[in-house]
Design an enzyme around this catalytic site. Structure first.
Site, PDB file in Angstrom:
ATOM      1  N   SER A  13      16.892  42.799-103.337  1.00  6.59           N
ATOM      2  CA  SER A  13      16.912  43.208-104.991  1.00  6.59           C
ATOM      3  C   SER A  13      18.341  44.239-105.392  1.00  6.59           C
ATOM      4  CB  SER A  13      15.803  43.607-104.936  1.00  6.59           C
ATOM      5  OG  SER A  13      14.770  45.553-104.833  1.00  6.59           O
ATOM      6  N   ASN A  14      18.391  45.108-104.119  1.00  9.40           N
ATOM      7  CA  ASN A  14      19.270  45.724-105.603  1.00  9.40           C
ATOM      8  C   ASN A  14      21.167  44.640-104.720  1.00  9.40           C
ATOM      9  OD1 ASN A  14      19.539  49.072-105.086  1.00  9.40           O
ATOM     10  ND2 ASN A  14      18.238  48.379-103.534  1.00  9.40           N
ATOM     11  N   ARG A  65      26.623  44.913 -79.816  1.00 10.52           N
ATOM     12  CA  ARG A  65      27.105  45.354 -81.393  1.00 10.52           C
ATOM     13  C   ARG A  65      29.033  45.197 -82.202  1.00 10.52           C
ATOM     14  NH1 ARG A  65      23.995  48.050 -84.373  1.00 10.52           N
ATOM     15  NH2 ARG A  65      22.571  49.007 -82.247  1.00 10.52           N
ATOM     16  N   MET A  90      19.929  46.030 -92.230  1.00 10.52           N
ATOM     17  CA  MET A  90      19.481  47.326 -91.744  1.00 10.52           C
ATOM     18  C   MET A  90      19.965  47.998 -90.143  1.00 10.52           C
ATOM     19  SD  MET A  90      17.595  48.738 -93.969  1.00 10.52           S
ATOM     20  CE  MET A  90      15.658  49.341 -93.007  1.00 10.52           C
ATOM     21  N   ARG A  91      21.817  47.666 -89.827  1.00 15.15           N
ATOM     22  CA  ARG A  91      22.045  47.737 -88.837  1.00 15.15           C
ATOM     23  C   ARG A  91      22.734  48.674 -88.825  1.00 15.15           C
ATOM     24  NH1 ARG A  91      20.000  45.149 -84.126  1.00 15.15           N
ATOM     25  NH2 ARG A  91      21.835  44.846 -83.610  1.00 15.15           N
ATOM     26  N   LEU A  93      26.010  50.800 -87.879  1.00 16.00           N
ATOM     27  CA  LEU A  93      27.637  50.397 -87.953  1.00 16.00           C
ATOM     28  C   LEU A  93      28.386  51.226 -87.090  1.00 16.00           C
ATOM     29  CD1 LEU A  93      28.317  48.961 -91.507  1.00 16.00           C
ATOM     30  CD2 LEU A  93      28.596  47.100 -89.617  1.00 16.00           C
ATOM     31  N   ASN A 107      26.916  52.967 -98.895  1.00 15.45           N
ATOM     32  CA  ASN A 107      25.263  52.590 -98.655  1.00 15.45           C
ATOM     33  C   ASN A 107      24.389  53.149 -99.737  1.00 15.45           C
ATOM     34  OD1 ASN A 107      23.347  51.649 -97.068  1.00 15.45           O
ATOM     35  ND2 ASN A 107      22.829  53.254 -96.251  1.00 15.45           N
ATOM     36  N   HIS A 109      20.677  54.336 -99.911  1.00 17.19           N
ATOM     37  CA  HIS A 109      19.225  55.038 -99.068  1.00 17.19           C
ATOM     38  C   HIS A 109      18.562  55.739 -99.776  1.00 17.19           C
ATOM     39  CE1 HIS A 109      18.172  56.447 -95.494  1.00 17.19           C
ATOM     40  NE2 HIS A 109      17.630  57.956 -95.875  1.00 17.19           N
ATOM     41  N   SER A 136      19.906  57.836-103.003  1.00 15.82           N
ATOM     42  CA  SER A 136      20.972  58.318-103.352  1.00 15.82           C
ATOM     43  C   SER A 136      22.674  57.007-102.494  1.00 15.82           C
ATOM     44  CB  SER A 136      21.812  59.265-101.917  1.00 15.82           C
ATOM     45  OG  SER A 136      20.522  60.587-101.681  1.00 15.82           O
ATOM     46  N   GLU A 142      30.844  57.569 -89.560  1.00 12.80           N
ATOM     47  CA  GLU A 142      30.034  57.677 -88.357  1.00 12.80           C
ATOM     48  C   GLU A 142      29.077  57.737 -87.902  1.00 12.80           C
ATOM     49  OE1 GLU A 142      31.468  59.690 -85.144  1.00 12.80           O
ATOM     50  OE2 GLU A 142      33.427  58.878 -86.155  1.00 12.80           O
ATOM     51  N   ASP A 145      23.704  58.131 -91.825  1.00 13.58           N
ATOM     52  CA  ASP A 145      23.232  58.656 -93.517  1.00 13.58           C
ATOM     53  C   ASP A 145      23.796  59.855 -93.725  1.00 13.58           C
ATOM     54  OD1 ASP A 145      21.531  56.213 -94.115  1.00 13.58           O
ATOM     55  OD2 ASP A 145      19.723  57.102 -92.844  1.00 13.58           O
ATOM     56  N   GLU A 174      16.867  52.855-107.678  1.00 13.46           N
ATOM     57  CA  GLU A 174      18.337  52.277-106.925  1.00 13.46           C
ATOM     58  C   GLU A 174      18.800  51.218-108.214  1.00 13.46           C
ATOM     59  OE1 GLU A 174      17.289  51.168-102.901  1.00 13.46           O
ATOM     60  OE2 GLU A 174      15.336  52.517-102.448  1.00 13.46           O
TER      61      GLU A 174
HETATM   62  C1  GAR Z   1      16.221  49.876-100.079  1.00 10.77           C
HETATM   63  O1  GAR Z   1      15.296  50.696-100.599  1.00 10.77           O
HETATM   64  C2  GAR Z   1      17.245  50.605 -99.520  1.00 10.77           C
HETATM   65  O2  GAR Z   1      17.718  51.485 -99.866  1.00 10.77           O
HETATM   66  C3  GAR Z   1      16.684  50.307 -98.101  1.00 10.77           C
HETATM   67  O3  GAR Z   1      15.602  48.675 -98.029  1.00 10.77           O
HETATM   68  C4  GAR Z   1      15.732  48.695 -99.367  1.00 10.77           C
HETATM   69  C5  GAR Z   1      16.611  47.279 -99.494  1.00 10.77           C
HETATM   70  O4  GAR Z   1      15.401  46.730-100.400  1.00 10.77           O
HETATM   71  N1  GAR Z   1      18.253  50.908 -97.256  1.00 10.77           N
HETATM   72  C6  GAR Z   1      17.810  51.678 -96.458  1.00 10.77           C
HETATM   73  O5  GAR Z   1      16.292  52.524 -95.907  1.00 10.77           O
HETATM   74  C7  GAR Z   1      19.035  51.735 -95.085  1.00 10.77           C
HETATM   75  N2  GAR Z   1      18.859  52.425 -94.661  1.00 10.77           N
HETATM   76  P1  GAR Z   1      16.035  45.559-101.192  1.00 10.77           P
HETATM   77  O6  GAR Z   1      16.742  44.504-100.288  1.00 10.77           O
HETATM   78  O7  GAR Z   1      15.702  45.461-101.971  1.00 10.77           O
HETATM   79  O8  GAR Z   1      17.482  45.539-102.171  1.00 10.77           O
END
Ligand code: GAR
Length: 193
Positions: A13-14, A65, A90-91, A93, A107, A109, A136, A142, A145, A174
Protein backbone atom coordinates in the site's frame (compact mmCIF):
# COMPACT_ATOMS: atom_id res chain seq x y z
CA UNK A 1 14.63 12.72 -12.72
CA UNK A 2 15.65 10.60 -9.76
CA UNK A 3 15.20 6.91 -10.55
CA UNK A 4 13.71 5.00 -7.61
CA UNK A 5 13.46 1.30 -6.83
CA UNK A 6 10.85 0.28 -4.28
CA UNK A 7 11.59 -2.89 -2.31
CA UNK A 8 8.55 -4.73 -0.98
CA UNK A 9 7.52 -7.96 0.73
CA UNK A 10 3.74 -7.76 0.98
CA UNK A 11 0.67 -5.71 0.28
CA UNK A 12 2.46 -2.67 -1.08
CA UNK A 13 0.00 0.00 0.00
CA UNK A 14 2.95 2.35 0.54
CA UNK A 15 4.23 1.43 -2.92
CA UNK A 16 0.81 2.44 -4.24
CA UNK A 17 1.02 5.79 -2.47
CA UNK A 18 4.41 6.42 -4.08
CA UNK A 19 3.17 5.34 -7.54
CA UNK A 20 0.16 7.65 -7.25
CA UNK A 21 2.23 10.61 -6.04
CA UNK A 22 4.81 10.16 -8.79
CA UNK A 23 2.10 10.74 -11.41
CA UNK A 24 2.16 14.45 -10.59
CA UNK A 25 3.95 16.22 -13.45
CA UNK A 26 6.32 18.06 -11.12
CA UNK A 27 7.20 15.04 -8.99
CA UNK A 28 11.02 14.74 -8.96
CA UNK A 29 11.17 10.93 -8.71
CA UNK A 30 10.28 8.14 -11.11
CA UNK A 31 9.23 4.77 -9.69
CA UNK A 32 11.40 2.80 -12.10
CA UNK A 33 11.54 -0.65 -10.54
CA UNK A 34 9.80 -2.78 -7.93
CA UNK A 35 11.60 -5.71 -6.33
CA UNK A 36 9.97 -8.21 -4.00
CA UNK A 37 11.82 -10.81 -1.96
CA UNK A 38 8.60 -12.85 -1.91
CA UNK A 39 6.78 -14.25 -4.93
CA UNK A 40 3.05 -13.74 -5.39
CA UNK A 41 2.56 -10.67 -3.22
CA UNK A 42 -0.01 -7.97 -3.95
CA UNK A 43 2.70 -5.32 -4.35
CA UNK A 44 3.80 -7.06 -7.58
CA UNK A 45 0.23 -6.82 -8.93
CA UNK A 46 0.23 -3.12 -8.14
CA UNK A 47 3.49 -2.66 -10.07
CA UNK A 48 2.14 -4.64 -13.03
CA UNK A 49 -1.03 -2.58 -13.11
CA UNK A 50 1.04 0.62 -13.17
CA UNK A 51 3.30 -0.78 -15.94
CA UNK A 52 6.36 -0.58 -13.72
CA UNK A 53 9.13 -3.16 -14.26
CA UNK A 54 8.96 -5.60 -11.36
CA UNK A 55 10.75 -8.75 -10.35
CA UNK A 56 11.21 -11.22 -7.55
CA UNK A 57 14.54 -11.91 -5.90
CA UNK A 58 13.54 -14.68 -3.55
CA UNK A 59 15.82 -14.60 -0.52
CA UNK A 60 15.03 -18.27 0.10
CA UNK A 61 16.92 -19.17 -3.06
CA UNK A 62 20.18 -18.00 -1.46
CA UNK A 63 22.19 -19.67 1.28
CA UNK A 64 23.77 -16.47 2.53
CA UNK A 65 22.35 -12.98 2.98
CA UNK A 66 25.40 -11.61 1.13
CA UNK A 67 24.61 -13.66 -1.98
CA UNK A 68 21.02 -12.38 -2.00
CA UNK A 69 22.26 -8.83 -1.61
CA UNK A 70 24.85 -9.20 -4.38
CA UNK A 71 22.08 -10.02 -6.85
CA UNK A 72 19.96 -7.21 -5.43
CA UNK A 73 22.81 -4.72 -5.82
CA UNK A 74 23.65 -5.79 -9.37
CA UNK A 75 19.97 -5.58 -10.36
CA UNK A 76 19.64 -2.07 -8.94
CA UNK A 77 22.80 -0.99 -10.78
CA UNK A 78 21.64 -2.57 -14.03
CA UNK A 79 18.46 -0.49 -13.81
CA UNK A 80 20.48 2.68 -13.07
CA UNK A 81 18.68 3.25 -9.78
CA UNK A 82 19.57 6.38 -7.80
CA UNK A 83 17.53 5.83 -4.67
CA UNK A 84 15.97 2.84 -2.88
CA UNK A 85 12.69 3.05 -0.95
CA UNK A 86 11.95 0.20 1.44
CA UNK A 87 8.17 -0.13 1.70
CA UNK A 88 7.21 -3.02 3.94
CA UNK A 89 10.41 -4.81 2.94
CA UNK A 90 10.90 -7.34 5.70
CA UNK A 91 14.59 -8.23 5.24
CA UNK A 92 17.35 -6.64 7.24
CA UNK A 93 20.09 -5.28 4.96
CA UNK A 94 23.70 -5.91 5.98
CA UNK A 95 26.12 -3.11 6.82
CA UNK A 96 28.11 -3.86 3.69
CA UNK A 97 25.06 -3.43 1.42
CA UNK A 98 24.02 -0.25 3.22
CA UNK A 99 27.57 1.13 2.83
CA UNK A 100 27.21 0.84 -0.95
CA UNK A 101 24.14 3.11 -0.87
CA UNK A 102 24.99 5.88 1.60
CA UNK A 103 22.00 8.21 2.14
CA UNK A 104 20.40 6.41 -0.79
CA UNK A 105 18.05 4.09 1.12
CA UNK A 106 14.83 5.30 2.75
CA UNK A 107 12.58 3.23 5.00
CA UNK A 108 9.12 3.75 6.42
CA UNK A 109 8.51 2.42 9.89
CA UNK A 110 5.21 2.36 11.80
CA UNK A 111 6.30 4.08 15.00
CA UNK A 112 7.64 7.40 16.18
CA UNK A 113 11.32 6.48 16.09
CA UNK A 114 13.46 6.19 18.15
CA UNK A 115 10.57 4.50 20.00
CA UNK A 116 9.64 0.89 19.18
CA UNK A 117 12.16 -0.57 16.75
CA UNK A 118 12.06 -4.00 15.14
CA UNK A 119 8.94 -6.13 14.77
CA UNK A 120 5.41 -5.98 16.24
CA UNK A 121 5.81 -2.28 16.87
CA UNK A 122 2.09 -1.52 17.25
CA UNK A 123 1.91 -4.18 19.97
CA UNK A 124 4.99 -2.59 21.56
CA UNK A 125 3.21 0.79 21.53
CA UNK A 126 0.04 -0.67 23.07
CA UNK A 127 2.06 -2.53 25.73
CA UNK A 128 3.93 0.67 26.62
CA UNK A 129 0.62 2.50 27.13
CA UNK A 130 1.61 5.54 25.06
CA UNK A 131 -1.17 7.96 24.12
CA UNK A 132 0.24 8.68 20.69
CA UNK A 133 2.14 6.80 18.03
CA UNK A 134 2.73 7.30 14.33
CA UNK A 135 5.16 6.66 11.53
CA UNK A 136 8.66 7.70 10.55
CA UNK A 137 10.63 7.85 7.33
CA UNK A 138 14.36 7.57 7.90
CA UNK A 139 17.61 6.98 6.08
CA UNK A 140 18.72 3.39 6.45
CA UNK A 141 22.02 2.95 8.25
CA UNK A 142 23.59 -0.23 9.55
CA UNK A 143 21.68 -0.13 12.86
CA UNK A 144 18.15 -1.55 12.75
CA UNK A 145 15.56 1.28 12.37
CA UNK A 146 18.31 3.61 13.52
CA UNK A 147 19.14 6.10 10.76
CA UNK A 148 18.39 9.85 10.76
CA UNK A 149 14.65 10.57 10.80
CA UNK A 150 13.48 12.59 7.79
CA UNK A 151 9.81 12.99 8.67
CA UNK A 152 7.11 11.79 11.05
CA UNK A 153 3.34 11.89 11.40
CA UNK A 154 1.50 11.31 14.65
CA UNK A 155 -1.79 9.59 15.47
CA UNK A 156 -3.60 9.21 18.81
CA UNK A 157 -3.71 5.83 20.50
CA UNK A 158 -7.37 5.42 21.50
CA UNK A 159 -9.09 3.55 24.30
CA UNK A 160 -9.80 0.00 23.14
CA UNK A 161 -7.30 0.10 20.26
CA UNK A 162 -6.06 -3.23 18.94
CA UNK A 163 -3.00 -3.86 16.78
CA UNK A 164 -5.36 -3.84 13.79
CA UNK A 165 -7.09 -0.52 14.53
CA UNK A 166 -3.85 1.23 15.46
CA UNK A 167 -2.00 -0.18 12.42
CA UNK A 168 -4.74 1.02 10.08
CA UNK A 169 -4.69 4.52 11.59
CA UNK A 170 -0.90 4.70 11.25
CA UNK A 171 -0.93 3.27 7.70
CA UNK A 172 -3.19 6.12 6.51
CA UNK A 173 -0.55 8.58 7.70
CA UNK A 174 2.27 6.54 6.11
CA UNK A 175 0.58 7.04 2.74
CA UNK A 176 0.78 10.82 3.20
CA UNK A 177 4.26 10.92 4.74
CA UNK A 178 6.27 8.69 2.39
CA UNK A 179 5.45 10.57 -0.85
CA UNK A 180 6.19 13.88 0.90
CA UNK A 181 9.60 12.78 2.15
CA UNK A 182 10.53 11.13 -1.14
CA UNK A 183 9.65 14.38 -2.92
CA UNK A 184 12.02 16.34 -0.66
CA UNK A 185 14.89 13.86 -0.86
CA UNK A 186 14.59 13.45 -4.63
CA UNK A 187 14.48 17.24 -5.08
CA UNK A 188 17.64 17.60 -3.02
CA UNK A 189 19.39 14.84 -5.01
CA UNK A 190 18.35 16.39 -8.30
CA UNK A 191 19.69 19.79 -7.34
CA UNK A 192 23.07 18.23 -6.53
CA UNK A 193 23.45 16.49 -9.88
C1 GAR B 1 3.80 -0.66 6.80
O1 GAR B 1 3.07 -0.38 7.96
C2 GAR B 1 5.27 -0.36 7.03
O2 GAR B 1 5.48 0.78 7.83
C3 GAR B 1 5.70 -1.60 7.75
O3 GAR B 1 5.06 -2.66 7.07
C4 GAR B 1 3.84 -2.17 6.52
C5 GAR B 1 3.84 -2.47 5.04
O4 GAR B 1 2.60 -2.18 4.47
N1 GAR B 1 7.13 -1.75 7.72
C6 GAR B 1 7.84 -2.25 8.70
O5 GAR B 1 7.35 -2.68 9.72
C7 GAR B 1 9.34 -2.28 8.45
N2 GAR B 1 10.03 -2.60 9.65
P1 GAR B 1 2.45 -2.06 2.89
O6 GAR B 1 3.09 -3.32 2.28
O7 GAR B 1 0.97 -2.03 2.66
O8 GAR B 1 3.14 -0.81 2.44
Amino acid sequence: MVEVAVLVSGSGSNLQALIDAAKAPDYPANIALVISNRPGVKALERAAKANIPHLVIDHKAFKAREAFEAVLHDTLRAHEIDLICLAGFMRVLTASFVAKWPKRILNIHPSLLPLFKGLNVQQQALDAGVDKSGCSVHFVTEGLDDGPVLGQRTVPVLEGDTVETLSARILREEHILYPQVLREIAKALKSRS
